[in-house]
Scaffold this motif. Structure first.
Motif, PDB file in Angstrom:
ATOM      1  N   VAL A 143      -1.199  11.109  -6.290  1.00 45.38           N
ATOM      2  CA  VAL A 143      -1.713  10.397  -7.461  1.00 45.38           C
ATOM      3  C   VAL A 143      -3.127  10.884  -7.771  1.00 45.38           C
ATOM      4  N   ALA A 144      -3.961  10.990  -6.760  1.00 45.05           N
ATOM      5  CA  ALA A 144      -5.344  11.436  -6.958  1.00 45.05           C
ATOM      6  C   ALA A 144      -5.395  12.862  -7.500  1.00 45.05           C
ATOM      7  N   ALA A 147      -0.144   7.487   2.471  1.00 37.14           N
ATOM      8  CA  ALA A 147      -1.284   8.381   2.242  1.00 37.14           C
ATOM      9  C   ALA A 147      -0.897   9.608   1.417  1.00 37.14           C
ATOM     10  N   ARG A 195      -1.602  -0.485  -7.146  1.00 33.53           N
ATOM     11  CA  ARG A 195      -2.909  -1.098  -6.929  1.00 33.53           C
ATOM     12  C   ARG A 195      -3.715  -1.288  -8.199  1.00 33.53           C
ATOM     13  N   ASP A 228      -0.503   3.256 -10.269  1.00 34.12           N
ATOM     14  CA  ASP A 228       0.117   3.007  -8.980  1.00 34.12           C
ATOM     15  C   ASP A 228       0.022   1.497  -8.769  1.00 34.12           C
ATOM     16  N   GLU A 233       1.409   9.886  -0.904  1.00 33.41           N
ATOM     17  CA  GLU A 233       1.579   9.504  -2.309  1.00 33.41           C
ATOM     18  C   GLU A 233       0.228   9.211  -2.965  1.00 33.41           C
ATOM     19  N   ARG A 234      -0.672   8.567  -2.234  1.00 28.63           N
ATOM     20  CA  ARG A 234      -2.013   8.319  -2.777  1.00 28.63           C
ATOM     21  C   ARG A 234      -2.719   9.629  -3.086  1.00 28.63           C
ATOM     22  N   ARG A 235      -2.569  10.625  -2.219  1.00 27.96           N
ATOM     23  CA  ARG A 235      -3.184  11.936  -2.435  1.00 27.96           C
ATOM     24  C   ARG A 235      -2.574  12.604  -3.668  1.00 27.96           C
ATOM     25  N   THR A 242       0.843  -1.183   0.000  1.00 26.63           N
ATOM     26  CA  THR A 242       0.000   0.000   0.000  1.00 26.63           C
ATOM     27  C   THR A 242       0.880   1.235   0.000  1.00 26.63           C
ATOM     28  N   ALA A 243       0.574   2.178  -0.866  1.00 28.71           N
ATOM     29  CA  ALA A 243       1.329   3.426  -0.948  1.00 28.71           C
ATOM     30  C   ALA A 243       0.982   4.293   0.261  1.00 28.71           C
TER      31      ALA A 243
END
Length: 113
Positions: free
Chosen positions: A11-12, A5, A34, A32, A7-9, A2-3
């Motif tokens: 990407v989003a 938080a 996932r 990413d 990095e997920r933000r 899991t990336a």
């Protein structure tokens, strides 16, 4: 895997910025870890729809599983480098921004920035 938080933000945010900059019928993907498995058939179909041959479309689909790969309508615009919303928008080509070729026009293959 899991990336984090942050990095997920990121990407989003990049994905939202690119989607806002192109017409609604344009397929936009940002890899990413996932979503790599989902992207293989999705990118292959988009590349074929844009006129890429079967072998080149396979190549694009495999390349598209690298994290931080930006794919717009079956074309790879960037690979393996983290992006910001502003840098991602600068990668958009005329084919991506609404003045693109018709779906039946030939494609010169994958574009990698």
């Amino acid at each position: 895997m899991t990336a984090p938080a942050g990095e997920r933000r990121q990407v989003a945010d990049v994905l939202a910025a690119v989607r806002a900059a192109v017409p609604g019928d344009v397929d936009v993907q940002l890899v990413d870890p996932r979503n790599s498995l989902y992207l293989l058939p999705t990118v292959y179909r988009a590349a074929r729809r844009n006129g890429t041959g079967p072998l080149a479309a396979c190549r694009v689909a495999v390349l598209a599983t690298t994290p931080w790969t930006l794919i717009v309508d079956g074309r790879i615009l960037s690979r393996s480098r983290p992006l910001t919303p502003a840098t991602a928008r600068t990668l958009l080509t005329p084919e991506c921004d609404g003045s693109r070729q018709p779906r039946d026009a030939p494609n010169d293959g994958p574009r990698v920035a």
